[in-house]
Scaffold this active site. Structure first.
Site, PDB file in Angstrom:
ATOM      1  N   HIS A 254       0.854  -1.184   0.000  1.00 33.41           N
ATOM      2  CA  HIS A 254       0.000   0.000   0.000  1.00 33.41           C
ATOM      3  C   HIS A 254       0.891   1.236   0.000  1.00 33.41           C
ATOM      4  O   HIS A 254       2.039   1.199   0.458  1.00 33.41           O
ATOM      5  CB  HIS A 254      -0.887   0.015   1.239  1.00 33.41           C
ATOM      6  CG  HIS A 254      -1.934  -1.051   1.253  1.00 33.41           C
ATOM      7  ND1 HIS A 254      -3.001  -1.009   2.115  1.00 33.41           N
ATOM      8  CD2 HIS A 254      -2.088  -2.180   0.521  1.00 33.41           C
ATOM      9  CE1 HIS A 254      -3.771  -2.057   1.908  1.00 33.41           C
ATOM     10  NE2 HIS A 254      -3.237  -2.792   0.956  1.00 33.41           N
TER      11      HIS A 254
ATOM     12  N   GLU B 199       0.940   3.861   1.809  1.00 37.55           N
ATOM     13  CA  GLU B 199       1.414   4.278   3.130  1.00 37.55           C
ATOM     14  C   GLU B 199       2.587   3.416   3.592  1.00 37.55           C
ATOM     15  O   GLU B 199       3.592   3.940   4.082  1.00 37.55           O
ATOM     16  CB  GLU B 199       0.288   4.148   4.180  1.00 37.55           C
ATOM     17  CG  GLU B 199      -0.940   4.963   3.857  1.00 37.55           C
ATOM     18  CD  GLU B 199      -2.027   4.177   3.138  1.00 37.55           C
ATOM     19  OE1 GLU B 199      -3.209   4.410   3.441  1.00 37.55           O
ATOM     20  OE2 GLU B 199      -1.700   3.345   2.272  1.00 37.55           O
TER      21      GLU B 199
ATOM     22  N   CYS C 215      -6.166   1.872   5.850  1.00 37.44           N
ATOM     23  CA  CYS C 215      -6.753   0.642   6.364  1.00 37.44           C
ATOM     24  C   CYS C 215      -6.100   0.313   7.715  1.00 37.44           C
ATOM     25  O   CYS C 215      -5.173   0.993   8.152  1.00 37.44           O
ATOM     26  CB  CYS C 215      -6.526  -0.505   5.378  1.00 37.44           C
ATOM     27  SG  CYS C 215      -4.789  -1.023   5.255  1.00 37.44           S
TER      28      CYS C 215
ATOM     29  N   CYS D 217      -2.218  -0.294   7.579  1.00 40.96           N
ATOM     30  CA  CYS D 217      -1.443   0.933   7.428  1.00 40.96           C
ATOM     31  C   CYS D 217      -1.521   1.807   8.672  1.00 40.96           C
ATOM     32  O   CYS D 217      -0.527   2.409   9.088  1.00 40.96           O
ATOM     33  CB  CYS D 217      -1.919   1.695   6.198  1.00 40.96           C
ATOM     34  SG  CYS D 217      -1.591   0.809   4.653  1.00 40.96           S
TER      35      CYS D 217
END
Length: 155
Positions: free
Chosen positions: A59, A61, A89, A92
């Site tokens: 992801h 992040e 999410c 993260c």
């Protein structure tokens, strides 16, 4: 604690995150971009790439946190602000807590799985030994539009 940012600064960094999200969209990835900043300087930038990297943790992040940790040779990212186009999410959010990110700024809320106030609020959960300051809704409309257009084109 880092110096406070103005809305103008937040919008400028979020615009950079949006540009990264567009790169992800062009690559067929969910369009999320992230920029990690300390004292007005970008430490790391990233966009989603789980498909290209064959990595469910890729992801935006997580990739930005990893890049900054490598650049600083430290997994503690104190005094930083993470700008991300979509509310993080749970994975993260907890990674940000462990890294000691000071502030999170996000554009689009994610009522289904957002972990910074929507579905959960892990970044401000007092059961952790660190909480993150949150500013939400910065450039929300263009962030939401990019996500909506991306998913509409895939249906």
């Amino acid at each position: 604690m880092s110096e406070p940012c103005s809305l103008e600064d937040d919008e400028r960094w979020m615009a950079k995150a949006l540009a990264l999200a567009r790169i992800a969209a062009d690559a067929g990835e969910v369009p999320v971009g992230a920029v990690l900043v300390r004292d007005g300087v970008s430490l790391a930038t990233a966009h989603n790439s789980p498909i290209a990297d064959h990595d469910p943790t890729a992801h935006a992040e997580i990739r930005a946190l990893r890049a900054a940790g490598q650049a600083l040779t430290n997994y503690r990212l104190t005094g930083t602000t993470l700008y991300v186009t979509l509310e993080p999410c749970a994975m993260c959010a907890v990674a940000m807590v462990h890294a000691r990110v000071e502030r999170l700024v996000f554009g689009a809320a994610d009522p289904r799985v957002g972990a910074a106030g929507s579905a959960w609020d892990l970044v401000r959960d007092h059961r952790f030994n660190h909480q993150i300051l949150v500013t939400q809704g910065v450039l929300a409309q263009p962030c939401e539009r990019l996500l909506r257009d991306f998913f509409r084109a895939r249906r």
